[in-house]
Design a protein around this motif. Structure first.
Motif, PDB file in Angstrom:
ATOM      1  N   VAL A  82      83.895  31.957  65.168  1.00 25.62           N
ATOM      2  CA  VAL A  82      85.024  30.925  64.339  1.00 25.62           C
ATOM      3  C   VAL A  82      84.354  29.983  64.514  1.00 25.62           C
ATOM      4  CG1 VAL A  82      86.202  29.845  66.427  1.00 25.62           C
ATOM      5  CG2 VAL A  82      86.308  32.834  66.443  1.00 25.62           C
ATOM      6  N   PHE A  83      83.397  29.334  65.144  1.00 22.71           N
ATOM      7  CA  PHE A  83      82.519  27.347  64.836  1.00 22.71           C
ATOM      8  C   PHE A  83      82.247  27.838  63.543  1.00 22.71           C
ATOM      9  CE2 PHE A  83      79.159  25.151  63.853  1.00 22.71           C
ATOM     10  CZ  PHE A  83      79.491  23.468  64.636  1.00 22.71           C
ATOM     11  N   ASN A  84      82.136  28.557  62.787  1.00 23.96           N
ATOM     12  CA  ASN A  84      81.490  28.571  60.711  1.00 23.96           C
ATOM     13  C   ASN A  84      83.269  28.020  60.038  1.00 23.96           C
ATOM     14  OD1 ASN A  84      78.654  28.966  61.112  1.00 23.96           O
ATOM     15  ND2 ASN A  84      78.972  30.962  60.746  1.00 23.96           N
ATOM     16  N   ASN A  85      84.078  29.282  60.975  1.00 23.30           N
ATOM     17  CA  ASN A  85      85.478  28.727  60.351  1.00 23.30           C
ATOM     18  C   ASN A  85      85.731  27.125  60.850  1.00 23.30           C
ATOM     19  OD1 ASN A  85      85.571  31.446  59.468  1.00 23.30           O
ATOM     20  ND2 ASN A  85      86.661  32.870  60.686  1.00 23.30           N
ATOM     21  N   PHE A  86      85.824  27.023  61.795  1.00 24.11           N
ATOM     22  CA  PHE A  86      85.888  25.962  62.153  1.00 24.11           C
ATOM     23  C   PHE A  86      85.190  25.036  61.406  1.00 24.11           C
ATOM     24  CE2 PHE A  86      85.751  21.541  64.641  1.00 24.11           C
ATOM     25  CZ  PHE A  86      87.418  22.064  65.074  1.00 24.11           C
TER      26      PHE A  86
END
Lengths: 174, 159
Positions: A32-36
């Protein structure tokens, strides 16, 4: 300051959970952090420019001009303007919303700004080119022929459904 | 490109009228600051949506779906997914090759474009809850109509 902090509650929770997720090495936190991060970078590249343009628009464009072409008294041509403006909109709906709000404050009629939002969703040129080349030109053609009239009809319907109070909630968010 | 355009326009306007342009820029920067939290909220939702509604998941789910259930599933996924056109349409192309119907593809791409769960924070901030709900509901209905017409055109549905 307190008021500002309140606006960031979701972001603060997100940061805390992501940090916790990293510590206990949760896959989802990393994903999720990578997407964010990657979507944040995409947004930073052009969204600030959109707001600068809206700011310049508010100062430089006369209310009379917008009222005349996109206002209550404007005719059929106003839908064409809305569609042209929509098809050249960058990004996605999240750009169309602030632009539509700014147009409304300058005197554009509700049915026109809803038509603009609707067609910004379905008629953006780069997106349409992708659609036509991967799914087929006739698919795109039918979709346009069906959805553009539907968007205009639904915009007129929405204008009738809404009263002053609802429209008052349209803000420029300054 | 939009940044170059903005810079060029700002420069030209600045030469024409300095005071007015500075005022416009100030409004612009104020808007950026004011809208930052709303956009951050949207980016958070997008990050989750991309994680849970991945390309693989869409390929797997829509690959098997057909009929009314397939259309409903496609519409549901399209409403919660977030994808730019250059990802969504190649994906739609793969689905077509796998034999997924145009009706289902239309339901997926049209809801993807028109119905926005992840853009909800931004839409609500500018238009309020009521308008946001009405617009998204009408959009869902329109997406279903579009997919039915597409189905009729390609001979996948019969009346």
């Amino acid at each position: 300051m307190k008021k500002h902090l309140k606006d960031y509650w979701l972001f603060i929770i997100f940061v805390l959970f992501t940090a916790a997720g990293f510590i206990i090495e949760l896959n989802i936190a990393q994903g999720v952090f990578n997407n964010f991060y990657s979507f944040f970078l995409t947004m930073v590249k052009f969204v600030p420019a959109v707001f600068i343009l809206i700011g310049l628009f508010e100062v430089w464009v006369d209310k009379e001009t917008i009222e005349k072409h996109l206002g209550e008294e404007s005719g059929f041509l106003s839908y064409l303007w809305a569609i042209i403006l929509a098809s050249t909109t960058v990004g996605g709906l999240y750009v169309a919303f602030p632009v539509a709000a700014a147009l409304y404050k300058k005197g554009a009629s509700p049915r026109i700004i809803f038509s603009y939002i609707g067609t910004a969703a379905i008629c953006r040129i780069p997106m349409t080119l992708f659609e036509a080349s991967y799914v087929g030109v006739s698919f795109t053609a039918i979709r346009w022929m069906v959805s553009i009239p539907l968007v205009i009809i639904s915009s007129i319907l929405m204008e009738k459904m809404l009263d002053e109070n609802d429209l008052e909630s349209i803000s420029e968010s300054i | 490109m939009i940044n170059y355009f903005t810079a060029l326009l700002t420069t030209i306007l600045f030469i024409i009228d300095r005071e007015k342009t500075v005022r416009g820029l100030k409004i612009g920067f104020k808007k950026i600051r004011k809208n930052l939290p709303v956009f951050l909220n949207m980016i958070i939702l997008v990050a989750f949506s991309l994680y849970f509604v991945s390309d693989d998941l869409i390929l797997r789910f829509l690959g098997e779906g057909s009929g009314a259930a397939g259309v409903a599933l496609a519409g549901g996924l399209g409403s919660i997914a977030f994808m730019p056109g250059f990802v969504a349409f190649p994906l739609a192309g793969i689905l077509l090759e796998k034999g997924v119907s145009y009706t289902v593809i239309a339901a997926f791409t049209t809801t993807l474009m028109m119905v926005g769960i992840v853009t909800y924070p931004v839409e609500k901030d500018f238009f309020g809850l009521k308008i946001t709900v009405i617009r998204n509901t009408l959009s869902l209905i329109m997406a279903i109509i579009v997919s039915i017409v597409i189905g009729l055109f390609y001979g996948e549905l019969f009346i």
